[in-house]
Scaffold this motif. Structure first.
Motif, short mmCIF file in Angstrom:
data_model
loop_
_atom_site.label_atom_id
_atom_site.label_comp_id
_atom_site.label_asym_id
_atom_site.label_seq_id
_atom_site.Cartn_x
_atom_site.Cartn_y
_atom_site.Cartn_z
N SER A 1 0.85 -1.17 0.00
CA SER A 1 0.00 0.00 0.00
C SER A 1 0.89 1.23 0.00
N ARG A 2 0.27 2.37 -0.23
CA ARG A 2 1.09 3.57 -0.31
C ARG A 2 0.31 4.81 0.09
N ASP A 3 1.06 5.81 0.44
CA ASP A 3 0.55 7.15 0.66
C ASP A 3 1.33 8.03 -0.30
N ASN A 4 0.73 8.32 -1.42
CA ASN A 4 1.44 9.07 -2.45
C ASN A 4 1.84 10.47 -1.98
N ALA A 5 1.00 11.08 -1.18
CA ALA A 5 1.31 12.42 -0.71
C ALA A 5 2.58 12.45 0.13
N LYS A 6 2.85 11.34 0.81
CA LYS A 6 4.04 11.25 1.66
C LYS A 6 5.18 10.50 1.01
N ASN A 7 4.97 10.06 -0.22
CA ASN A 7 5.96 9.23 -0.91
C ASN A 7 6.39 8.07 -0.02
N THR A 8 5.41 7.41 0.55
CA THR A 8 5.66 6.32 1.47
C THR A 8 4.93 5.07 1.00
N VAL A 9 5.60 3.95 1.12
CA VAL A 9 5.01 2.68 0.75
C VAL A 9 5.17 1.71 1.92
N TYR A 10 4.20 0.82 2.06
CA TYR A 10 4.19 -0.15 3.13
C TYR A 10 4.07 -1.55 2.55
N LEU A 11 4.63 -2.48 3.26
CA LEU A 11 4.47 -3.88 2.90
C LEU A 11 4.04 -4.63 4.14
N GLN A 12 2.77 -5.01 4.16
CA GLN A 12 2.26 -5.82 5.25
C GLN A 12 2.51 -7.28 4.91
N MET A 13 3.26 -7.95 5.75
CA MET A 13 3.64 -9.32 5.51
C MET A 13 3.03 -10.20 6.59
N ASN A 14 2.15 -11.07 6.19
CA ASN A 14 1.49 -11.99 7.10
C ASN A 14 1.86 -13.42 6.75
N SER A 15 1.62 -14.31 7.69
CA SER A 15 1.89 -15.73 7.48
C SER A 15 3.29 -15.96 6.94
N LEU A 16 4.24 -15.34 7.57
CA LEU A 16 5.62 -15.40 7.09
C LEU A 16 6.18 -16.81 7.16
N LYS A 17 6.99 -17.12 6.17
CA LYS A 17 7.63 -18.41 6.05
C LYS A 17 9.14 -18.23 6.08
N PRO A 18 9.86 -19.27 6.46
CA PRO A 18 11.32 -19.17 6.45
C PRO A 18 11.89 -18.74 5.10
N GLU A 19 11.26 -19.15 4.02
CA GLU A 19 11.75 -18.77 2.71
C GLU A 19 11.54 -17.30 2.37
N ASP A 20 10.83 -16.59 3.23
CA ASP A 20 10.70 -15.15 3.07
C ASP A 20 11.92 -14.41 3.60
N THR A 21 12.80 -15.11 4.25
CA THR A 21 13.98 -14.49 4.83
C THR A 21 14.85 -13.83 3.76
N GLY A 22 15.32 -12.66 4.06
CA GLY A 22 16.21 -11.97 3.15
C GLY A 22 16.29 -10.50 3.50
N VAL A 23 17.07 -9.80 2.73
CA VAL A 23 17.14 -8.36 2.85
C VAL A 23 16.11 -7.75 1.91
N TYR A 24 15.25 -6.95 2.47
CA TYR A 24 14.20 -6.31 1.70
C TYR A 24 14.60 -4.88 1.37
N TYR A 25 14.54 -4.57 0.10
CA TYR A 25 14.94 -3.26 -0.39
C TYR A 25 13.76 -2.52 -0.96
N CYS A 26 13.69 -1.28 -0.64
CA CYS A 26 12.68 -0.41 -1.22
C CYS A 26 13.26 0.27 -2.45
N ASN A 27 12.45 0.36 -3.46
CA ASN A 27 12.84 1.05 -4.69
C ASN A 27 11.79 2.09 -5.03
N ALA A 28 12.26 3.22 -5.48
CA ALA A 28 11.35 4.26 -5.91
C ALA A 28 11.81 4.83 -7.24
N ILE A 29 10.86 5.03 -8.11
CA ILE A 29 11.12 5.67 -9.39
C ILE A 29 10.41 7.00 -9.38
#
Length: 116
Positions: A70-98
């Motif tokens: 989800s995002r708030d365009n006015a704030k140039n902010t994005v969110y990632l709600q992660m539920n039911s996490l699994k071990p394979e979700d492990t990693g470094v998460y990077y945000c990208n903006a264009i």
């Protein structure tokens, strides 16, 4: 001048939840898209989810039904709600903006570890 700041990573047990936040700061920013990528050890960085300024979004198949961007365009902010996490979700998460007329920028990454 442009700074991408991620937060919300951490250690969580399988089945748990995390909410990542990414804020883009700078003058006169006009976001085209913002998204989340992740990179597991020894793996290539992969797209997790992306959302466009108009509101359309997509997530990669492996997280469908579990992750929501989800995002708030006015704030140039994005969110990632992660539920039911699994071990394979492990990693470094990077945000990208264009940004319109400015190109693509990356955050420093936030570590997500899913382990019992």
């Amino acid at each position: 001048q442009v700074q991408i700041v991620e937060s919300g990573g951490g250690l969580v047990q399988p089945g748990g939840s995390l909410r990542l936040s990414c804020a883009a700061s700078g003058s006169m920013l006009s976001v085209v898209s913002m998204g989340w990528y992740r990179q597991a050890p020894g793996k290539q960085r992969e797209l997790v989810a992306v959302i466009f300024s108009g509101g359309t979004s997509t997530t990669t198949d492996s997280v469908k039904g579990r992750f929501t961007i989800s995002r708030d365009n006015a704030k140039n902010t994005v969110y990632l709600q992660m539920n039911s996490l699994k071990p394979e979700d492990t990693g470094v998460y990077y945000c990208n903006a264009i940004f319109k007329g400015m190109g693509s920028y990356w955050g420093q990454g936030t570590q997500v570890t899913v382990s019992s």
